[in-house]
Design a protein around this motif. Structure first.
Motif, PDB file in Angstrom:
ATOM      1  N   LYS A  12       0.832  -1.200   0.000  1.00 12.87           N
ATOM      2  CA  LYS A  12       0.000   0.000   0.000  1.00 12.87           C
ATOM      3  C   LYS A  12       0.868   1.251   0.000  1.00 12.87           C
ATOM      4  O   LYS A  12       0.623   2.201  -0.758  1.00 12.87           O
ATOM      5  CB  LYS A  12      -0.915  -0.014   1.233  1.00 12.87           C
ATOM      6  N   TYR A  13       1.905   1.260   0.832  1.00 16.51           N
ATOM      7  CA  TYR A  13       2.825   2.399   0.896  1.00 16.51           C
ATOM      8  C   TYR A  13       3.525   2.616  -0.447  1.00 16.51           C
ATOM      9  O   TYR A  13       3.706   3.743  -0.901  1.00 16.51           O
ATOM     10  CB  TYR A  13       3.873   2.183   1.990  1.00 16.51           C
ATOM     11  N   ASN A  14       3.946   1.518  -1.066  1.00 17.59           N
ATOM     12  CA  ASN A  14       4.625   1.613  -2.357  1.00 17.59           C
ATOM     13  C   ASN A  14       3.708   2.175  -3.437  1.00 17.59           C
ATOM     14  O   ASN A  14       4.144   2.939  -4.303  1.00 17.59           O
ATOM     15  CB  ASN A  14       5.159   0.247  -2.787  1.00 17.59           C
ATOM     16  N   LEU A  15       2.449   1.780  -3.395  1.00 18.61           N
ATOM     17  CA  LEU A  15       1.464   2.276  -4.352  1.00 18.61           C
ATOM     18  C   LEU A  15       1.260   3.783  -4.185  1.00 18.61           C
ATOM     19  O   LEU A  15       1.233   4.529  -5.174  1.00 18.61           O
ATOM     20  CB  LEU A  15       0.136   1.536  -4.164  1.00 18.61           C
ATOM     21  N   ILE A  16       1.164   4.230  -2.938  1.00 17.05           N
ATOM     22  CA  ILE A  16       1.007   5.660  -2.652  1.00 17.05           C
ATOM     23  C   ILE A  16       2.256   6.412  -3.116  1.00 17.05           C
ATOM     24  O   ILE A  16       2.167   7.492  -3.716  1.00 17.05           O
ATOM     25  CB  ILE A  16       0.760   5.903  -1.152  1.00 17.05           C
ATOM     26  N   LEU A  17       3.419   5.819  -2.857  1.00 12.93           N
ATOM     27  CA  LEU A  17       4.688   6.447  -3.234  1.00 12.93           C
ATOM     28  C   LEU A  17       4.793   6.607  -4.753  1.00 12.93           C
ATOM     29  O   LEU A  17       5.217   7.658  -5.251  1.00 12.93           O
ATOM     30  CB  LEU A  17       5.849   5.601  -2.708  1.00 12.93           C
ATOM     31  N   LYS A  18       4.387   5.593  -5.487  1.00 16.82           N
ATOM     32  CA  LYS A  18       4.400   5.669  -6.957  1.00 16.82           C
ATOM     33  C   LYS A  18       3.489   6.792  -7.453  1.00 16.82           C
ATOM     34  O   LYS A  18       3.846   7.546  -8.360  1.00 16.82           O
ATOM     35  CB  LYS A  18       3.969   4.330  -7.562  1.00 16.82           C
ATOM     36  N   PHE A  19       2.314   6.886  -6.839  1.00 16.50           N
ATOM     37  CA  PHE A  19       1.378   7.943  -7.217  1.00 16.50           C
ATOM     38  C   PHE A  19       1.969   9.325  -6.955  1.00 16.50           C
ATOM     39  O   PHE A  19       1.850  10.237  -7.784  1.00 16.50           O
ATOM     40  CB  PHE A  19       0.061   7.791  -6.447  1.00 16.50           C
ATOM     41  N   LEU A  20       2.657   9.489  -5.805  1.00 16.59           N
ATOM     42  CA  LEU A  20       3.239  10.784  -5.455  1.00 16.59           C
ATOM     43  C   LEU A  20       4.391  11.151  -6.387  1.00 16.59           C
ATOM     44  O   LEU A  20       4.560  12.330  -6.731  1.00 16.59           O
ATOM     45  CB  LEU A  20       3.710  10.769  -3.994  1.00 16.59           C
ATOM     46  N   PHE A  21       5.178  10.171  -6.807  1.00 18.02           N
ATOM     47  CA  PHE A  21       6.240  10.440  -7.784  1.00 18.02           C
ATOM     48  C   PHE A  21       5.633  10.938  -9.094  1.00 18.02           C
ATOM     49  O   PHE A  21       6.131  11.900  -9.699  1.00 18.02           O
ATOM     50  CB  PHE A  21       7.067   9.180  -8.039  1.00 18.02           C
ATOM     51  N   PHE A  22       4.582  10.279  -9.530  1.00 14.71           N
ATOM     52  CA  PHE A  22       3.883  10.706 -10.751  1.00 14.71           C
ATOM     53  C   PHE A  22       3.320  12.114 -10.575  1.00 14.71           C
ATOM     54  O   PHE A  22       3.446  12.965 -11.467  1.00 14.71           O
ATOM     55  CB  PHE A  22       2.761   9.723 -11.083  1.00 14.71           C
ATOM     56  N   LEU A  23       2.726  12.371  -9.410  1.00 12.82           N
ATOM     57  CA  LEU A  23       2.078  13.657  -9.143  1.00 12.82           C
ATOM     58  C   LEU A  23       3.096  14.805  -9.166  1.00 12.82           C
ATOM     59  O   LEU A  23       2.819  15.871  -9.733  1.00 12.82           O
ATOM     60  CB  LEU A  23       1.366  13.621  -7.788  1.00 12.82           C
ATOM     61  N   VAL A  24       4.260  14.603  -8.553  1.00 14.82           N
ATOM     62  CA  VAL A  24       5.285  15.659  -8.551  1.00 14.82           C
ATOM     63  C   VAL A  24       5.735  15.955  -9.977  1.00 14.82           C
ATOM     64  O   VAL A  24       5.828  17.115 -10.392  1.00 14.82           O
ATOM     65  CB  VAL A  24       6.490  15.272  -7.668  1.00 14.82           C
ATOM     66  N   GLY A  25       6.009  14.899 -10.761  1.00 12.23           N
ATOM     67  CA  GLY A  25       6.403  15.091 -12.155  1.00 12.23           C
ATOM     68  C   GLY A  25       5.323  15.801 -12.948  1.00 12.23           C
ATOM     69  O   GLY A  25       5.606  16.725 -13.718  1.00 12.23           O
ATOM     70  N   PHE A  26       4.074  15.395 -12.749  1.00 10.75           N
ATOM     71  CA  PHE A  26       2.939  15.992 -13.459  1.00 10.75           C
ATOM     72  C   PHE A  26       2.757  17.458 -13.093  1.00 10.75           C
ATOM     73  O   PHE A  26       2.383  18.279 -13.938  1.00 10.75           O
ATOM     74  CB  PHE A  26       1.667  15.206 -13.131  1.00 10.75           C
ATOM     75  N   SER A  27       3.033  17.801 -11.838  1.00 13.56           N
ATOM     76  CA  SER A  27       2.758  19.164 -11.347  1.00 13.56           C
ATOM     77  C   SER A  27       3.794  20.197 -11.778  1.00 13.56           C
ATOM     78  O   SER A  27       3.536  21.399 -11.682  1.00 13.56           O
ATOM     79  CB  SER A  27       2.681  19.158  -9.805  1.00 13.56           C
ATOM     80  N   ILE A  28       4.957  19.759 -12.250  1.00 12.41           N
ATOM     81  CA  ILE A  28       6.046  20.693 -12.569  1.00 12.41           C
ATOM     82  C   ILE A  28       5.634  21.791 -13.550  1.00 12.41           C
ATOM     83  O   ILE A  28       5.945  22.961 -13.332  1.00 12.41           O
ATOM     84  CB  ILE A  28       7.297  19.927 -13.070  1.00 12.41           C
ATOM     85  N   PRO A  29       4.908  21.478 -14.645  1.00 12.06           N
ATOM     86  CA  PRO A  29       4.528  22.558 -15.576  1.00 12.06           C
ATOM     87  C   PRO A  29       3.385  23.436 -15.066  1.00 12.06           C
ATOM     88  O   PRO A  29       3.048  24.430 -15.718  1.00 12.06           O
ATOM     89  CB  PRO A  29       4.077  21.802 -16.842  1.00 12.06           C
ATOM     90  N   PHE A  30       2.798  23.071 -13.931  1.00  8.69           N
ATOM     91  CA  PHE A  30       1.605  23.787 -13.469  1.00  8.69           C
ATOM     92  C   PHE A  30       1.951  24.851 -12.425  1.00  8.69           C
ATOM     93  O   PHE A  30       3.111  25.207 -12.247  1.00  8.69           O
ATOM     94  CB  PHE A  30       0.575  22.795 -12.944  1.00  8.69           C
ATOM     95  N   SER A  31       0.947  25.327 -11.730  1.00  8.14           N
ATOM     96  CA  SER A  31       1.104  26.457 -10.821  1.00  8.14           C
ATOM     97  C   SER A  31       2.031  26.131  -9.656  1.00  8.14           C
ATOM     98  O   SER A  31       2.224  24.975  -9.283  1.00  8.14           O
ATOM     99  CB  SER A  31      -0.261  26.887 -10.273  1.00  8.14           C
ATOM    100  N   TYR A  32       2.600  27.202  -9.073  1.00 10.01           N
ATOM    101  CA  TYR A  32       3.480  27.077  -7.917  1.00 10.01           C
ATOM    102  C   TYR A  32       2.747  26.398  -6.761  1.00 10.01           C
ATOM    103  O   TYR A  32       3.324  25.576  -6.044  1.00 10.01           O
ATOM    104  CB  TYR A  32       3.967  28.472  -7.506  1.00 10.01           C
ATOM    105  N   ALA A  33       1.455  26.729  -6.589  1.00 11.72           N
ATOM    106  CA  ALA A  33       0.670  26.155  -5.489  1.00 11.72           C
ATOM    107  C   ALA A  33       0.504  24.646  -5.663  1.00 11.72           C
ATOM    108  O   ALA A  33       0.738  23.868  -4.723  1.00 11.72           O
ATOM    109  CB  ALA A  33      -0.695  26.836  -5.413  1.00 11.72           C
ATOM    110  N   PHE A  34       0.101  24.211  -6.856  1.00 15.84           N
ATOM    111  CA  PHE A  34      -0.095  22.787  -7.134  1.00 15.84           C
ATOM    112  C   PHE A  34       1.220  22.026  -6.959  1.00 15.84           C
ATOM    113  O   PHE A  34       1.280  20.975  -6.324  1.00 15.84           O
ATOM    114  CB  PHE A  34      -0.633  22.629  -8.551  1.00 15.84           C
ATOM    115  N   ASN A  35       2.292  22.584  -7.514  1.00 13.36           N
ATOM    116  CA  ASN A  35       3.601  21.949  -7.420  1.00 13.36           C
ATOM    117  C   ASN A  35       4.062  21.847  -5.961  1.00 13.36           C
ATOM    118  O   ASN A  35       4.605  20.819  -5.537  1.00 13.36           O
ATOM    119  CB  ASN A  35       4.605  22.751  -8.250  1.00 13.36           C
ATOM    120  N   SER A  36       3.836  22.901  -5.179  1.00 16.16           N
ATOM    121  CA  SER A  36       4.240  22.922  -3.770  1.00 16.16           C
ATOM    122  C   SER A  36       3.468  21.887  -2.958  1.00 16.16           C
ATOM    123  O   SER A  36       4.044  21.222  -2.076  1.00 16.16           O
ATOM    124  CB  SER A  36       4.018  24.315  -3.174  1.00 16.16           C
ATOM    125  N   ILE A  37       2.180  21.749  -3.252  1.00  6.68           N
ATOM    126  CA  ILE A  37       1.361  20.750  -2.548  1.00  6.68           C
ATOM    127  C   ILE A  37       1.870  19.341  -2.852  1.00  6.68           C
ATOM    128  O   ILE A  37       2.007  18.502  -1.950  1.00  6.68           O
ATOM    129  CB  ILE A  37      -0.126  20.884  -2.948  1.00  6.68           C
TER     130      ILE A  37
END
Length: 422
Positions: A12-37
């Protein structure tokens, strides 16, 4: 039973971690707020994996010098606030650079849990983030074309550079969108998206063409130069045969000579394109013999300021007042209050020769590990950043800063323990 529950919890932890890695990469082109979260969530969750026992007495050997250098860079930026002309601007810059502290802590916690799957998801996130921005741009442009009954050739003449990026759900400065697009193309050429081979080729091929064609709209010359270097190098090293590599190199050299001989023919094609378009910028740079006038103006003003602030720089605010004093009031640099537009000079300007040497050492450590790793994505990530940094100060904005710090320490943390024998 307890062992099985523990395994389920780790899954479960690994699944959450994979999602967060994807989310950080996805957020880079977006707003400072989204990326910071996204970064904040990954930072907090990384402490689920925190343990000092796994390192014992060989922390530096296992995790390398890069995290320490990141901390030193951030410390320089904090100290630079105190002798900045604009304290508020310097403080804002230092706060934005907190990622130089957050990412080393994150990857210290996660260093023994990094896998290729997690790295793949981190770069997938960027690809889909960049694609989402570009899709939104084209949707809004086509709506504009149909609303105003424009011709489709306006895609090549009207909707370029700033006139292109402003239609995105997030407006990104063209050189920044350019570098993200180039790295996404590198990933698409080397990393599979899905397991099924035929569908993977179709999906990657479509995305590669879509992102590649979008570079015209972005109209960042340096991004196009990096793309050509990448494609030519990839073709040359496509075969292990030395004869093939020599013939391919000679062929590209011959094509380059032919282009030089036929510059006047090229001029006929480019002369009618507006200055903001890629072809228009080529027309200006080659045929009018002036090139990009804002860059030399920036570099001249920066070197003049550096001479008076050699050892410790002007401070974390970037010394805009000093830069403006060396610029022609009629120039673009003065009117738009440009920064150095060169990351190497930018670092020297802000933090002096002391900071510049630390920055070079940080880049050297990354280059060393990248080439020993023999991982093409890691190597081309660095090549893309290093070349693009010659004409842009990427670490003064959130997108460039997060892009560099996240992927550099992600790749470094994964590959450094594997090359200790070297």
């Amino acid at each position: 039973m307890s062992f099985r529950m523990e395994c389920d919890k780790q899954d479960k932890y690994n699944l959450i971690l994979k999602f967060l890695f994807f989310l950080v990469g996805f957020s880079i082109p977006f707003s400072y707020a989204f990326n910071s979260i996204a970064i904040g969530l990954l930072f907090l969750f990384s402490f689920k994996f925190f343990s000092l026992d796994k390192y014992k007495n060989d922390i530096i050997i296992k995790i390398g010098y890069l995290p320490l250098l990141f901390f030193v860079v951030f410390l320089l930026q904090v100290l630079g606030v105190f002798y900045s002309q604009d304290i508020n601007k310097g403080l804002s810059y230092a706060i934005q650079n907190i990622v130089f502290v957050l990412f080393p802590i994150i990857f210290f916690n996660l260093s023994t849990y990094l896998t290729k799957d997690k790295i793949r998801l981190a770069v997938y996130g960027l690809i889909f983030g960049v694609s989402a921005i570009l899709i939104s741009i084209y949707i809004n442009i086509f709506i504009e074309i149909f609303k105003k009954n424009l011709e489709f050739n306006t895609l090549l003449t009207r909707f370029t550079r700033v006139g292109f990026v402003k239609y995105g759900i997030e407006e990104i400065h063209p050189p920044y969108l350019g570098i993200l697009t180039i790295f996404s193309l590198v990933v698409l050429l080397h990393v599979k998206l899905i397991k099924r081979k035929s569908l993977d080729y179709i999906l990657r091929g479509f995305l590669f063409l879509f992102l590649g064609c979008s570079l015209y709209g972005i109209s960042s010359i340096m991004s196009v130069i990096v793309l050509f270097i990448f494609l030519i190098t990839s073709i040359i090293f496509l075969s292990k045969s030395i004869k093939f590599r020599i013939l391919t190199t000679l062929s590209f050299f011959g094509i380059f000579i032919i282009i030089l001989i036929n510059l006047n023919s090229i001029r006929i094609v480019t002369k009618d394109f507006p200055g903001n378009s890629l072809l228009g910028r080529i027309q200006w740079s080659i045929f009018k013999g002036k090139g990009d006038t804002s860059r030399p103006e920036n570099w001249k003003s920066v070197t003049n300021v550096i001479k008076d602030n050699l050892f410790f720089g002007v401070g974390s605010d970037g010394g805009l007042k000093d830069l403006q004093s060396f610029r022609d009031p009629k120039s673009e640099s003065f009117k738009f209050k440009h920064n150095a537009h060169n990351q190497y000079l930018e670092f020297f300007l802000r933090h002096g020769i002391v900071g510049f040497i630390i920055y070079l050492f940080m880049l050297y450590e990354l280059i060393r590990v990248a080439f020993y790793s023999r991982n093409e994505v890691f190597i081309w990530f660095l090549i893309t950043f290093l070349i693009s940094s010659m004409t842009e100060s990427y670490l003064v904005r959130q997108i460039g800063l997060t892009f560099f710090t996240f992927y550099s320490i992600l790749f470094y943390t994964y590959y450094k323990p594997k090359i200790n024998e070297f």
